[in-house]
Design a protein around this motif. Structure first.
Motif, PDB file in Angstrom:
ATOM      1  N   ILE A 158     -19.247  29.552 -71.023  1.00 35.33           N
ATOM      2  CA  ILE A 158     -19.250  28.225 -71.229  1.00 35.33           C
ATOM      3  C   ILE A 158     -20.304  27.717 -72.216  1.00 35.33           C
ATOM      4  O   ILE A 158     -21.309  28.154 -71.855  1.00 35.33           O
ATOM      5  CB  ILE A 158     -19.102  27.252 -70.026  1.00 35.33           C
ATOM      6  CG1 ILE A 158     -19.215  25.934 -70.505  1.00 35.33           C
ATOM      7  CG2 ILE A 158     -20.584  27.366 -69.097  1.00 35.33           C
ATOM      8  CD1 ILE A 158     -18.972  24.797 -69.280  1.00 35.33           C
ATOM      9  N   VAL A 159     -19.863  26.990 -73.259  1.00 43.34           N
ATOM     10  CA  VAL A 159     -20.858  26.444 -74.391  1.00 43.34           C
ATOM     11  C   VAL A 159     -20.714  24.933 -74.209  1.00 43.34           C
ATOM     12  O   VAL A 159     -19.683  24.359 -74.615  1.00 43.34           O
ATOM     13  CB  VAL A 159     -20.629  26.998 -75.911  1.00 43.34           C
ATOM     14  CG1 VAL A 159     -21.596  26.429 -76.522  1.00 43.34           C
ATOM     15  CG2 VAL A 159     -20.601  28.529 -75.680  1.00 43.34           C
ATOM     16  N   SER A 160     -21.633  24.218 -73.740  1.00 43.37           N
ATOM     17  CA  SER A 160     -21.412  22.990 -73.342  1.00 43.37           C
ATOM     18  C   SER A 160     -22.507  22.039 -74.480  1.00 43.37           C
ATOM     19  O   SER A 160     -23.541  22.243 -74.518  1.00 43.37           O
ATOM     20  CB  SER A 160     -21.974  22.512 -71.913  1.00 43.37           C
ATOM     21  OG  SER A 160     -22.157  20.982 -71.845  1.00 43.37           O
ATOM     22  N   LEU A 161     -21.803  21.291 -75.250  1.00 39.94           N
ATOM     23  CA  LEU A 161     -22.785  20.411 -76.139  1.00 39.94           C
ATOM     24  C   LEU A 161     -22.835  19.041 -75.711  1.00 39.94           C
ATOM     25  O   LEU A 161     -21.804  18.562 -75.416  1.00 39.94           O
ATOM     26  CB  LEU A 161     -21.733  20.304 -77.541  1.00 39.94           C
ATOM     27  CG  LEU A 161     -21.581  21.595 -78.192  1.00 39.94           C
ATOM     28  CD1 LEU A 161     -20.550  21.716 -79.245  1.00 39.94           C
ATOM     29  CD2 LEU A 161     -22.883  22.251 -78.911  1.00 39.94           C
ATOM     30  N   ILE A 162     -23.914  18.568 -75.570  1.00 45.08           N
ATOM     31  CA  ILE A 162     -24.315  17.176 -74.767  1.00 45.08           C
ATOM     32  C   ILE A 162     -25.002  16.259 -76.046  1.00 45.08           C
ATOM     33  O   ILE A 162     -25.935  16.795 -76.746  1.00 45.08           O
ATOM     34  CB  ILE A 162     -25.220  17.444 -73.824  1.00 45.08           C
ATOM     35  CG1 ILE A 162     -24.617  18.528 -72.654  1.00 45.08           C
ATOM     36  CG2 ILE A 162     -25.605  16.287 -73.179  1.00 45.08           C
ATOM     37  CD1 ILE A 162     -25.608  19.017 -71.636  1.00 45.08           C
ATOM     38  N   SER A 163     -24.513  15.045 -76.138  1.00 49.12           N
ATOM     39  CA  SER A 163     -25.195  14.010 -77.019  1.00 49.12           C
ATOM     40  C   SER A 163     -26.407  13.774 -76.516  1.00 49.12           C
ATOM     41  O   SER A 163     -26.460  13.266 -75.546  1.00 49.12           O
ATOM     42  CB  SER A 163     -24.097  13.105 -77.260  1.00 49.12           C
ATOM     43  OG  SER A 163     -24.737  11.911 -77.821  1.00 49.12           O
ATOM     44  N   SER A 164     -27.487  13.696 -77.295  1.00 52.95           N
ATOM     45  CA  SER A 164     -28.540  13.019 -76.883  1.00 52.95           C
ATOM     46  C   SER A 164     -28.428  11.560 -76.561  1.00 52.95           C
ATOM     47  O   SER A 164     -29.207  11.090 -75.783  1.00 52.95           O
ATOM     48  CB  SER A 164     -29.957  13.465 -78.131  1.00 52.95           C
ATOM     49  OG  SER A 164     -29.206  12.825 -79.352  1.00 52.95           O
ATOM     50  N   ALA A 165     -27.752  10.860 -77.341  1.00 54.46           N
ATOM     51  CA  ALA A 165     -27.625   9.274 -77.276  1.00 54.46           C
ATOM     52  C   ALA A 165     -26.732   9.203 -75.951  1.00 54.46           C
ATOM     53  O   ALA A 165     -27.238   8.288 -75.050  1.00 54.46           O
ATOM     54  CB  ALA A 165     -26.716   8.847 -78.391  1.00 54.46           C
ATOM     55  N   ASP A 166     -26.031   9.949 -75.377  1.00 53.19           N
ATOM     56  CA  ASP A 166     -25.197   9.958 -74.287  1.00 53.19           C
ATOM     57  C   ASP A 166     -26.205  10.040 -73.179  1.00 53.19           C
ATOM     58  O   ASP A 166     -26.245   9.251 -72.175  1.00 53.19           O
ATOM     59  CB  ASP A 166     -23.957  10.847 -74.112  1.00 53.19           C
ATOM     60  CG  ASP A 166     -23.135  10.266 -74.863  1.00 53.19           C
ATOM     61  OD1 ASP A 166     -23.094   9.137 -75.656  1.00 53.19           O
ATOM     62  OD2 ASP A 166     -21.853  11.031 -75.379  1.00 53.19           O
TER      63      ASP A 166
END
Length: 298
Positions: A158-166
């Motif tokens: 799994i490659v999980s991209l997470i928004s810093s703003a979120d």
């Protein structure tokens, strides 16, 4: 009959099940409407179906097109339960998941997150005199837990991209289904958000095999997306349904497709976001600073 054809029938059965769940129908209810035995419906959901007239009758009863049920072109899913069931099915046989989620990937959350999410989903629905919305939330939570169990059992990459703003909003507000919550509950949600952020730090520092997390500092797409890489072909899912702050599990149309252009475009987006994302120690350092800046004190 070739293996590819068998796989196609199996996928039709999976879509049938997802749309049945999305319509809130039990196997008995749908089989009664179709005038067939429950055993016949179970066989159809396993892909043991060969008659176009039965497929047509099922599609009509579920309110979907025959092309949608057969997965021709773009598959549209108009309910959160139907969509997350399709996610579970795709995750059951994929080798890698690449996704951009808000605020974090549900598959990587702690068990404690489930309790918080259940409360948030219940408070987000309108007045519920007959209890139908609450029952829908319970069914959705059972389905989400089944997804997490499938992931933990199979352990696809799994490659999980997470928004810093979120993430920053998550730490500031916690999860909330509405904005008129009492201060005591808001503080409890913020403490839970802090715990989930610390769980992400542990993932970043321990770097479990097969799990890659990147914190994206630039703007991300408004709708979440997931790419499921399988041996046969990659599949893309785009969703308007939200499990984070101000969740939406009532209205929207998700789409699922294996169309080469759509998949390639989103793979390019994922690659660009991953290239610029903070990873490993850098991501952990950023998140520790964000906790100091935005999270409630322990």
């Amino acid at each position: 009959m070739t293996d590819h054809q068998n796989t196609d029938f199996s996928e039709i059965g999976e879509r049938l099940r997802a749309h049945r769940l999305g319509n809130g129908l039990s196997p008995q209810q749908l089989s009664n409407k179709l005038g067939i035995s429950r055993a016949a419906l179970y066989r159809a959901e396993k892909g043991e179906i060969r008659k176009i007239d039965m497929l047509t009758a099922i599609a009509n009863e579920l309110g979907v097109s025959l092309a949608n049920l057969m997965g021709v072109g773009v598959e549209y899913v108009g309910t959160a339960i139907g969509f997350f069931e399709r996610m579970r099915q795709l995750e059951e046989r994929c080798e890698q998941i690449i996704g951009q989620f808000s605020p974090i990937s549900y598959l990587l959350t702690s068990d404690a997150y489930d309790d918080m999410l259940r409360e948030v989903l219940i408070e987000s629905v309108p007045d519920d005199p007959d209890g139908s919305n609450a029952r829908t939330v319970e069914a959705l939570m059972a389905l989400l837990r089944a997804r997490k169990e499938t992931f933990q059992r199979r352990r696809p990459l799994i490659v999980s991209l997470i928004s810093s703003a979120d993430l920053e909003r998550f730490l500031l507000h916690g999860l909330a289904g509405r904005h008129d919550l009492p201060d005591r509950l808001t503080q409890a949600r913020r403490r839970a958000a802090r715990q989930e952020a610390e769980n992400i730090i542990a993932l970043l520092e321990d770097q479990p095999i097969g799990i890659q997390v990147g914190i994206v500092r630039e703007p991300v797409p408004a709708t979440s997306f997931q790419i499921f890489r399988q041996e046969s072909r990659p599949t893309l899912a785009i969703s308007p349904f939200r499990l984070g702050e101000q969740p939406n599990v009532r209205l929207g149309v998700a789409l699922i497709t294996a169309a080469h252009e759509a998949v390639a475009l989103h793979e390019d987006i994922a690659a660009r976001l991953w290239h610029s994302a903070l990873k490993s120690a850098d991501a952990a350092a950023y998140l520790r600073d964000a906790i100091d800046r935005y999270a409630i004190d322990e």
